[in-house]
Scaffold this active site. Structure first.
Site, PDB file in Angstrom:
ATOM      1  N   ASP A   6     -16.528   9.404  14.999  1.00  0.00           N
ATOM      2  CA  ASP A   6     -16.966   9.846  13.679  1.00  0.00           C
ATOM      3  C   ASP A   6     -18.476   9.759  13.502  1.00  0.00           C
ATOM      4  O   ASP A   6     -19.183   9.177  14.329  1.00  0.00           O
ATOM      5  CB  ASP A   6     -16.248   9.036  12.578  1.00  0.00           C
ATOM      6  CG  ASP A   6     -16.230   7.530  12.855  1.00  0.00           C
ATOM      7  OD1 ASP A   6     -17.019   7.061  13.704  1.00  0.00           O
ATOM      8  OD2 ASP A   6     -15.431   6.823  12.230  1.00  0.00           O
ATOM      9  N   ASN A  16      -8.782  -1.437   4.679  1.00  0.00           N
ATOM     10  CA  ASN A  16      -7.742  -0.657   3.986  1.00  0.00           C
ATOM     11  C   ASN A  16      -6.832   0.084   4.974  1.00  0.00           C
ATOM     12  O   ASN A  16      -6.073   0.954   4.589  1.00  0.00           O
ATOM     13  CB  ASN A  16      -8.375   0.334   3.006  1.00  0.00           C
ATOM     14  CG  ASN A  16      -9.249   1.377   3.717  1.00  0.00           C
ATOM     15  OD1 ASN A  16      -9.367   1.373   4.939  1.00  0.00           O
ATOM     16  ND2 ASN A  16      -9.860   2.268   2.954  1.00  0.00           N
ATOM     17  N   HIS A  69      -7.831   2.023   7.503  1.00  0.00           N
ATOM     18  CA  HIS A  69      -8.322   3.287   8.080  1.00  0.00           C
ATOM     19  C   HIS A  69      -8.610   3.120   9.571  1.00  0.00           C
ATOM     20  O   HIS A  69      -8.957   2.038  10.038  1.00  0.00           O
ATOM     21  CB  HIS A  69      -9.525   3.849   7.307  1.00  0.00           C
ATOM     22  CG  HIS A  69     -10.833   3.153   7.506  1.00  0.00           C
ATOM     23  ND1 HIS A  69     -11.681   2.842   6.467  1.00  0.00           N
ATOM     24  CD2 HIS A  69     -11.490   2.728   8.621  1.00  0.00           C
ATOM     25  CE1 HIS A  69     -12.766   2.272   6.929  1.00  0.00           C
ATOM     26  NE2 HIS A  69     -12.677   2.180   8.233  1.00  0.00           N
ATOM     27  N   GLU A  86      -9.136   7.809   5.879  1.00  0.00           N
ATOM     28  CA  GLU A  86      -8.857   6.917   4.760  1.00  0.00           C
ATOM     29  C   GLU A  86      -7.394   7.052   4.319  1.00  0.00           C
ATOM     30  O   GLU A  86      -6.728   8.030   4.669  1.00  0.00           O
ATOM     31  CB  GLU A  86      -9.784   7.284   3.590  1.00  0.00           C
ATOM     32  CG  GLU A  86     -11.265   7.160   3.910  1.00  0.00           C
ATOM     33  CD  GLU A  86     -11.754   5.706   3.971  1.00  0.00           C
ATOM     34  OE1 GLU A  86     -10.926   4.784   4.123  1.00  0.00           O
ATOM     35  OE2 GLU A  86     -12.978   5.507   3.884  1.00  0.00           O
TER      36      GLU A  86
HETATM   37  O1  F6P Z   1     -15.796  -2.931  12.599  1.00  0.00           O
HETATM   38  P1  F6P Z   1     -16.014  -2.840  11.145  1.00  0.00           P
HETATM   39  O2  F6P Z   1     -17.471  -2.805  10.789  1.00  0.00           O
HETATM   40  O3  F6P Z   1     -15.246  -3.878  10.388  1.00  0.00           O
HETATM   41  O4  F6P Z   1     -15.447  -1.460  10.692  1.00  0.00           O
HETATM   42  C1  F6P Z   1     -14.101  -1.131  10.834  1.00  0.00           C
HETATM   43  C2  F6P Z   1     -13.945   0.355  10.907  1.00  0.00           C
HETATM   44  O5  F6P Z   1     -14.702   0.953   9.905  1.00  0.00           O
HETATM   45  C3  F6P Z   1     -15.559   1.925  10.424  1.00  0.00           C
HETATM   46  O6  F6P Z   1     -16.816   1.367  10.656  1.00  0.00           O
HETATM   47  C4  F6P Z   1     -15.672   3.034   9.483  1.00  0.00           C
HETATM   48  O7  F6P Z   1     -15.854   2.497   8.220  1.00  0.00           O
HETATM   49  C5  F6P Z   1     -14.922   2.295  11.702  1.00  0.00           C
HETATM   50  O8  F6P Z   1     -15.811   2.988  12.522  1.00  0.00           O
HETATM   51  C6  F6P Z   1     -14.470   0.971  12.165  1.00  0.00           C
HETATM   52  O9  F6P Z   1     -13.504   1.072  13.116  1.00  0.00           O
END
Ligand code: F6P
Length: 241
Positions: A67, A136, A138, A143
């Site tokens: 992404d 959440n 995702h 989302e």
């Molecule tokens: O590793 P983090 O910073 O907790 O993020 C969790 C997920 O959220 C994202 O950063 C997107 O918000 C993803 O790329 C990642 O897998």
């Protein structure tokens, strides 16, 4: 899903780096699906160290990222282009032409998502997909509410995601509200998936992903449909299982 419980963030990072390293050195050609976020940061450092220590040739390695934020140029410090360069690509001899990330600064976003899906097809599919997970549930930027049959698409970020990611920006207003993300169906195309998680903030999402019923409300439950998923998480992230 195969569960691998480790002590803490350090052990998760070490084990994930070893799994990706093994895949690289045991393949004639490999397509890695890469994730960003804070969870894989240390893993990329360890992986780069292992590759360099052993002078591993990376000309057979291709990478596709999940992404990118819409509206951030590739040199923006919070873009995922910048993240990947800074944390991994600049430190290993991977040919730049072998690395792919959606272009969040594209003027025609519809054309860009189509181009990315075409590229994924042409490259022959992902062999090993690394994933993090949002609080959440995702995966990538898919989302809650995302269709399970989604391909690469433009997404509106959830309020919780914007708040979670505000820590990387000066103010919450600077956090982009949209992103380009591989879809859930795109992610399922990977031959194998390694999902990593650390900390009690992820415990509810990990529990929901593994024990919850398949539902768009918890996008990660789509992984229950895949027959080669390993969840590598620390005790805290597995605390609700
Ligand atoms: O590793 P983090 O910073 O907790 O993020 C969790 C997920 O959220 C994202 O950063 C997107 O918000 C993803 O790329 C990642 O897998």
């Amino acid at each position: 899903m195969k569960l691998e419980r480790v002590e803490d963030y350090n052990e998760m990072s070490q084990k994930a780096a070893e799994a990706i390293y093994d895949k690289i050195v045991n393949s004639d050609r490999v397509v890695l699906g890469l994730a960003t976020g804070s969870t894989p940061e240390k893993m990329y450092g360890i992986l780069a160290g292992m590759l360099n220590e052993n002078s591993v040739d990376l000309s057979h390695v291709y990478t596709v990222n999940l992404d990118e934020y819409v509206g951030l140029a590739s040199d923006h410090p919070q873009s995922y282009h910048h993240y990947m360069k800074n944390i991994f690509f600049d430190h290993v001899p991977i040919p730049p032409e072998n690395t792919f990330i959606p272009d969040g600064a594209a003027t025609d976003l519809d054309a860009e998502v189509k181009r990315y899906d075409r590229m994924l097809e042409e490259i022959g599919g992902v062999d090993l997909q690394l994933l993090g997970i949002g609080r959440n549930g995702h995966i990538a930027f898919n989302e809650p509410g995302t269709a399970f049959d989604s391909r690469t698409h433009v997404v509106d970020l959830a309020e919780t995601t914007i708040k979670d990611n505000a820590r990387f920006f000066n103010t919450i207003e600077e956090v982009p509200t949209r992103a380009i993300s591989m879809g859930l169906d795109t992610i399922l195309d990977a031959k194998s998936i390694l999902l990593i998680a650390s900390g009690e903030g992820k415990a509810a999402a990990i529990d929901g992903m593994i024990n919850g019923v398949e539902s768009a409300d918890m996008p990660a439950t789509v992984l229950q449909r895949h027959d080669d998923v390993t969840v590598l998480a620390d005790k805290a992230a597995m605390g609700k299982l």
